[in-house]
Design a protein around this motif. Structure first.
Motif, PDB file in Angstrom:
ATOM      1  N   UNK A 184       0.875  -1.163   0.000  1.00 21.31           N
ATOM      2  CA  UNK A 184       0.000   0.000   0.000  1.00 21.31           C
ATOM      3  C   UNK A 184       0.919   1.221   0.000  1.00 21.31           C
ATOM      4  N   UNK A 185       0.973   1.934  -1.114  1.00 22.15           N
ATOM      5  CA  UNK A 185       2.020   2.939  -1.297  1.00 22.15           C
ATOM      6  C   UNK A 185       1.473   4.285  -1.731  1.00 22.15           C
ATOM      7  N   UNK A 186       2.205   5.309  -1.351  1.00 15.85           N
ATOM      8  CA  UNK A 186       1.964   6.670  -1.835  1.00 15.85           C
ATOM      9  C   UNK A 186       3.246   7.165  -2.495  1.00 15.85           C
ATOM     10  N   UNK A 187       3.092   8.133  -3.372  1.00 16.29           N
ATOM     11  CA  UNK A 187       4.226   8.703  -4.079  1.00 16.29           C
ATOM     12  C   UNK A 187       4.150  10.225  -4.025  1.00 16.29           C
ATOM     13  N   UNK A 188       5.290  10.854  -3.847  1.00 15.52           N
ATOM     14  CA  UNK A 188       5.364  12.308  -3.793  1.00 15.52           C
ATOM     15  C   UNK A 188       6.525  12.791  -4.669  1.00 15.52           C
ATOM     16  N   UNK A 189       6.359  13.950  -5.266  1.00 15.06           N
ATOM     17  CA  UNK A 189       7.447  14.568  -6.016  1.00 15.06           C
ATOM     18  C   UNK A 189       7.723  15.959  -5.466  1.00 15.06           C
TER      19      UNK A 189
END
Length: 246
Positions: A184-189
Motif C-alpha cells: 500500500x504505497x503513496x508517491x510524492x514529487x
C-alpha cells in the motif's frame, strides 16, 4: 542451509520490488542537498510480529561527486539496526558505515558519508508502529518529517497475506507481489525539507499467522530488509531512465 535460505529469499524479494512501477520521478532540482529519490517501507514478517522494520533508503543524483554527505529521514527516537552503502547488481557486499543521528531542518536525520555508492540504506527497528484497534484489527504506519529536499519519495506499508486492509489515511496504490505481500504505497514529487510523509493503514487479521522459525537468526531478516530497501530506490532510477529513453 542458512546461507542458501538467505540468498534465495533475498533474490526473490529483490525481483519483487523491481517490478513495482512508480509513476513519478521528477528531475532533480538545483541544490547539493536535494536527493534524487527516497523510499520508506514498513516491513513485517507477519503483522503481529514484534519486530517490524522501517527500511529507509535514498539515492544521490549522478552529478554529485563522491565522497558526499547523505542525510536520511528518521522517525522520532529511532533504533537504527544497520546503515551503509548499497551496491545493487554489482556483485559485491554492502558496506556498513558510521552514522550520527542529528536534527536537520527541525527533523530527525541520520547523517553519514557515501564514498563508493550513491545509494544509502538504513534498517530501523519500529516496534511502536502497530496499534490494536480491537481483537484482530490493527493500525500500522509512520509519520516522518523530511530533513532535506528530495525529487521523489516512495512510502509503503507491506501487509502479509493473512491481513486485509480496511482503510488507509489517504489514497494508495495497491499491488500484490509474488512474495505474498500486498504493498500500500503513496508517491510524492518535489518534496521539501520539513514536509511530512505520513501513511497509516488499518488491517484485519484473516487467519493465524505462520509461526516464525526461531532457529533462523535475526540477521537473516536484517539482510532481507537491506535488499528490500535499496531495491525500492532502484525503481526510481530505472523508471526515470526508461522515461528518458522513450
Amino acid at each position: 542451509m542458512r546461507s542458501i535460505l538467505c540468498t534465495a529469499r533475498s533474490g526473490a524479494i529483490l525481483a519483487v520490488m523491481l517490478t513495482l512501477v512508480l509513476a513519478f520521478a521528477a528531475p532533480v532540482t538545483a541544490g547539493a542537498t536535494t536527493l534524487e529519490a527516497v523510499s520508506i517501507a514498513l516491513m513485517y514478517e507477519s503483522l503481529v510480529s514484534e519486530n517490524p522494520t522501517l527500511v529507509i533508503s535514498a539515492r544521490l543524483p549522478d552529478d554529485v561527486p563522491l565522497p558526499a554527505e547523505m542525510v536520511l529521514p528518521l522517525p522520532e527516537n529511532a533504533n537504527v539496526l544497520w546503515v551503509g552503502e548499497f551496491f545493487g547488481g554489482e556483485e559485491r557486499e554492502n558496506v556498513p558505515v558510521l552514522a550520527e543521528q542529528e536534527v536537520r531542518n527541525g527533523a530527525p536525520a541520520l547523517v553519514f558519508t557515501l564514498t563508493e555508492s550513491r545509494i544509502a540504506l538504513a534498517d530501523v527497528g519500529f516496534p511502536d508502529s502497530l496499534t490494536t484497534i480491537q481483537p484482530g484489527v490493527y493500525e500500522t504506519g509512520f509519520d516522518i518529517v523530511m530533513p532535506v529536499d528530495s525529487a521523489a519519495v516512495y512510502a509503503a506499508v507491506a501487509l502479509p497475506q493473512n491481513m486485509m486492509a480496511l482503510t488507509s489515511s489517504e489514497p494508495v496504490v495497491v499491488t500484490d507481489e509474488p512474495d505474498g505481500n500486498r504493498y500500500h504505497a503513496i508517491e510524492r514529487t518535489d518534496v521539501v525539507a520539513g514536509e511530512r510523509i505520513t501513511l497509516s493503514v488499518q488491517a484485519q487479521e484473516l487467519a493465524e499467522p505462520d509461526q516464525i522459525n526461531e532457529t533462523v537468526p535475526w540477521m537473516v531478516a536484517l539482510v532481507i530488509a537491506v535488499i528490500i530497501g535499496a531495491a525500492v530506490v532502484l525503481i526510481f532510477v530505472r523508471k526515470r531512465n526508461t522515461d528518458t529513453e522513450t
